[in-house]
Design a protein around this motif. Structure first.
Motif, PDB file in Angstrom:
ATOM      1  N   ASN A  71     -10.643  14.053 -13.382  1.00  0.00           N
ATOM      2  CA  ASN A  71     -10.850  15.312 -14.076  1.00  0.00           C
ATOM      3  C   ASN A  71      -9.673  16.263 -13.838  1.00  0.00           C
ATOM      4  N   PRO A  81      -6.623  21.928 -20.256  1.00  0.00           N
ATOM      5  CA  PRO A  81      -8.084  21.781 -20.293  1.00  0.00           C
ATOM      6  C   PRO A  81      -8.631  21.306 -21.637  1.00  0.00           C
ATOM      7  N   ALA A 140      -8.416  17.747 -21.792  1.00  0.00           N
ATOM      8  CA  ALA A 140      -9.266  17.189 -20.732  1.00  0.00           C
ATOM      9  C   ALA A 140     -10.729  17.091 -21.167  1.00  0.00           C
ATOM     10  N   CYS A 150     -12.756  13.900 -20.365  1.00  0.00           N
ATOM     11  CA  CYS A 150     -14.051  13.927 -19.658  1.00  0.00           C
ATOM     12  C   CYS A 150     -15.111  13.208 -20.455  1.00  0.00           C
ATOM     13  N   PRO A 190     -18.659   8.980 -18.664  1.00  0.00           N
ATOM     14  CA  PRO A 190     -19.639   7.945 -19.020  1.00  0.00           C
ATOM     15  C   PRO A 190     -19.118   6.524 -18.766  1.00  0.00           C
ATOM     16  N   ARG A 231     -25.096  10.978 -14.801  1.00  0.00           N
ATOM     17  CA  ARG A 231     -25.085  12.361 -14.316  1.00  0.00           C
ATOM     18  C   ARG A 231     -26.068  13.169 -15.148  1.00  0.00           C
ATOM     19  N   SER A 239     -28.523  16.974 -15.686  1.00  0.00           N
ATOM     20  CA  SER A 239     -28.541  18.411 -15.441  1.00  0.00           C
ATOM     21  C   SER A 239     -29.720  19.047 -16.159  1.00  0.00           C
ATOM     22  N   VAL A 294     -27.811  20.775 -19.998  1.00  0.00           N
ATOM     23  CA  VAL A 294     -26.978  19.607 -20.188  1.00  0.00           C
ATOM     24  C   VAL A 294     -25.903  19.800 -21.272  1.00  0.00           C
ATOM     25  N   ARG A 295     -24.779  19.122 -21.064  1.00  0.00           N
ATOM     26  CA  ARG A 295     -23.730  19.121 -22.091  1.00  0.00           C
ATOM     27  C   ARG A 295     -23.910  17.901 -22.980  1.00  0.00           C
ATOM     28  N   ILE A 304     -24.646  17.862  -7.386  1.00  0.00           N
ATOM     29  CA  ILE A 304     -23.283  18.209  -7.808  1.00  0.00           C
ATOM     30  C   ILE A 304     -23.192  19.729  -7.911  1.00  0.00           C
ATOM     31  N   VAL A 305     -22.382  20.301  -7.034  1.00  0.00           N
ATOM     32  CA  VAL A 305     -22.266  21.760  -6.973  1.00  0.00           C
ATOM     33  C   VAL A 305     -20.965  22.192  -7.635  1.00  0.00           C
ATOM     34  N   GLN A 331     -17.535  23.871  -8.464  1.00  0.00           N
ATOM     35  CA  GLN A 331     -16.378  24.336  -7.702  1.00  0.00           C
ATOM     36  C   GLN A 331     -15.549  25.260  -8.594  1.00  0.00           C
ATOM     37  N   CYS A 382     -14.457  24.816 -17.865  1.00  0.00           N
ATOM     38  CA  CYS A 382     -15.293  24.136 -18.865  1.00  0.00           C
ATOM     39  C   CYS A 382     -16.787  24.387 -18.693  1.00  0.00           C
ATOM     40  N   HIS A 383     -17.207  24.962 -17.554  1.00  0.00           N
ATOM     41  CA  HIS A 383     -18.639  25.199 -17.332  1.00  0.00           C
ATOM     42  C   HIS A 383     -18.957  26.639 -16.939  1.00  0.00           C
ATOM     43  N   ALA A 423     -24.193  23.618 -21.039  1.00  0.00           N
ATOM     44  CA  ALA A 423     -23.649  23.552 -19.686  1.00  0.00           C
ATOM     45  C   ALA A 423     -22.559  24.580 -19.410  1.00  0.00           C
TER      46      ALA A 423
HETATM   47  C1  HEC Z   1     -11.904  19.827 -18.856  1.00  0.00           C
HETATM   48  C2  HEC Z   1     -13.255  20.276 -18.946  1.00  0.00           C
HETATM   49  C3  HEC Z   1     -14.188  20.010 -17.791  1.00  0.00           C
HETATM   50  C4  HEC Z   1     -14.005  20.351 -16.489  1.00  0.00           C
HETATM   51  C5  HEC Z   1     -12.826  21.034 -15.832  1.00  0.00           C
HETATM   52  C6  HEC Z   1     -15.243  19.958 -15.815  1.00  0.00           C
HETATM   53  N1  HEC Z   1     -16.120  19.398 -16.701  1.00  0.00           N
HETATM   54 FE1  HEC Z   1     -18.006  18.736 -16.308  1.00  0.00          FE
HETATM   55  N2  HEC Z   1     -18.199  18.105 -18.194  1.00  0.00           N
HETATM   56  C7  HEC Z   1     -17.216  18.191 -19.162  1.00  0.00           C
HETATM   57  C8  HEC Z   1     -17.613  17.424 -20.314  1.00  0.00           C
HETATM   58  C9  HEC Z   1     -16.821  17.251 -21.592  1.00  0.00           C
HETATM   59  C10 HEC Z   1     -18.862  16.854 -19.998  1.00  0.00           C
HETATM   60  C11 HEC Z   1     -19.710  15.921 -20.843  1.00  0.00           C
HETATM   61  C12 HEC Z   1     -19.347  14.487 -20.489  1.00  0.00           C
HETATM   62  C13 HEC Z   1     -20.148  13.478 -21.222  1.00  0.00           C
HETATM   63  O1  HEC Z   1     -20.080  13.448 -22.450  1.00  0.00           O
HETATM   64  O2  HEC Z   1     -20.868  12.709 -20.541  1.00  0.00           O
HETATM   65  C14 HEC Z   1     -19.196  17.303 -18.652  1.00  0.00           C
HETATM   66  C15 HEC Z   1     -20.358  16.952 -18.010  1.00  0.00           C
HETATM   67  C16 HEC Z   1     -20.634  17.253 -16.721  1.00  0.00           C
HETATM   68  C17 HEC Z   1     -21.836  16.833 -16.013  1.00  0.00           C
HETATM   69  C18 HEC Z   1     -22.944  15.924 -16.562  1.00  0.00           C
HETATM   70  C19 HEC Z   1     -24.149  16.626 -17.076  1.00  0.00           C
HETATM   71  C20 HEC Z   1     -23.957  17.220 -18.453  1.00  0.00           C
HETATM   72  O3  HEC Z   1     -24.064  18.438 -18.566  1.00  0.00           O
HETATM   73  O4  HEC Z   1     -23.719  16.481 -19.424  1.00  0.00           O
HETATM   74  C21 HEC Z   1     -21.744  17.332 -14.760  1.00  0.00           C
HETATM   75  C22 HEC Z   1     -22.758  17.169 -13.647  1.00  0.00           C
HETATM   76  C23 HEC Z   1     -20.473  18.045 -14.665  1.00  0.00           C
HETATM   77  N3  HEC Z   1     -19.834  17.980 -15.881  1.00  0.00           N
HETATM   78  C24 HEC Z   1     -20.007  18.664 -13.542  1.00  0.00           C
HETATM   79  C25 HEC Z   1     -18.716  19.192 -13.410  1.00  0.00           C
HETATM   80  C26 HEC Z   1     -18.174  19.694 -12.160  1.00  0.00           C
HETATM   81  C27 HEC Z   1     -18.918  19.788 -10.851  1.00  0.00           C
HETATM   82  C28 HEC Z   1     -16.889  20.065 -12.430  1.00  0.00           C
HETATM   83  C29 HEC Z   1     -15.849  20.567 -11.448  1.00  0.00           C
HETATM   84  C30 HEC Z   1     -15.585  19.729 -10.296  1.00  0.00           C
HETATM   85  C31 HEC Z   1     -16.641  19.822 -13.831  1.00  0.00           C
HETATM   86  N4  HEC Z   1     -17.771  19.281 -14.397  1.00  0.00           N
HETATM   87  C32 HEC Z   1     -15.453  20.118 -14.477  1.00  0.00           C
HETATM   88  C33 HEC Z   1     -16.052  18.903 -19.090  1.00  0.00           C
HETATM   89  C34 HEC Z   1     -15.504  19.395 -17.910  1.00  0.00           C
END
Ligand code: HEC
Length: 191
Positions: A46, A55, A58, A62, A67, A83, A85, A88-89, A140-141, A143, A149-150, A173
């Motif tokens: 990531n 980003p 990214a 992601c 997946p 994963r 939540s 959810v995303r 998953i906490v 950071q 992105c969240h 999300a």
């Molecule tokens: C560049 C953007 C980006 C960053 C930075 C990012 N995420 Fe995500 N995250 C995503 C995307 C896109 C998905 C959906 C992935 C998928 O389709 O399964 C996701 C999904 C998730 C999920 C799975 C549950 C869900 O909502 O679908 C978790 C848990 C999660 N992220 C945690 C984190 C954590 C903790 C961090 C930091 C360490 C982080 N992410 C940083 C883009 C990001």
């Protein structure tokens, strides 16, 4: 003669139950040993994707990487790994079932009471119609790096927002702050 049989079966029974008692710890250790490197590798991928492509690209990485990594681990081990939540995303992969909802709630309470993010996990052997399943969840906490992105709307760059809107029109999300429980890595193992 009969006494002997009773004694033997008692012995067998106590061995089995001692094994069953230990078993959850063995299962937990084994599952954690696979979950931790998975989480670390995902975090590194990531970070690398954000550094290399920014980003917005990214988001696409992601979408493919997480997946793919989860299904690779599932295939390798014969477990179900995903994963999840409460917000959810990706609803296809991340929607919780009842056990996962309870586990996330428990971990949220433990986090609020001051427990360290690293130790947040829930494990249980569930007896169902089709036999026993070991269920495991690692918390998953969020950071600081995750807010791109969240995080809150003002923390997410416009380009990322645009990407999320096309890739995940039902995204829930966002709005998270560092230190909050984002979700969990959920693992199911048929016993
Ligand atoms: C560049 C953007 C980006 C960053 C930075 C990012 N995420 Fe995500 N995250 C995503 C995307 C896109 C998905 C959906 C992935 C998928 O389709 O399964 C996701 C999904 C998730 C999920 C799975 C549950 C869900 O909502 O679908 C978790 C848990 C999660 N992220 C945690 C984190 C954590 C903790 C961090 C930091 C360490 C982080 N992410 C940083 C883009 C990001």
């Amino acid at each position: 003669m009969q006494k002997k049989i009773i004694f033997a079966s008692l012995l067998a029974f106590s061995t089995v139950s001692a094994f069953a008692d230990n078993n959850i710890d063995v299962l937990k250790d084994e599952t954690r040993a696979a979950a931790m490197p998975f989480m670390k590798a995902l975090m590194e991928e990531n970070k690398k994707a954000v550094q290399e492509g920014g980003p917005e690209s990214a988001v696409k990485v992601c979408k493919d990487i997480a997946p793919k990594m989860a299904s690779e681990l599932s295939r390798q081990k014969g477990w179900k790994v995903t994963r999840v939540s409460m917000k959810v995303r990706n609803p296809m992969l991340g929607t919780t079932d009842e056990w996962e909802q309870k586990a996330l709630k428990k971990m949220e309470e433990r986090l609020a009471k001051g427990e360290k993010p690293e130790t947040l996990e829930v494990a249980e052997v569930i007896k169902g119609k089709n036999g026993k399943t070991f269920r495991y969840m690692k918390g998953i906490v969020l950071q600081p790096g995750c807010v791109t992105c969240h995080g809150k709307s003002e923390e997410i760059p416009e380009a990322v927002k645009a990407n999320l809107a096309t890739e995940y029109p039902h995204d829930q999300a966002t709005g998270y702050a560092p230190g909050q429980l984002r979700g969990g890595l959920s693992i199911q193992r048929k016993l």
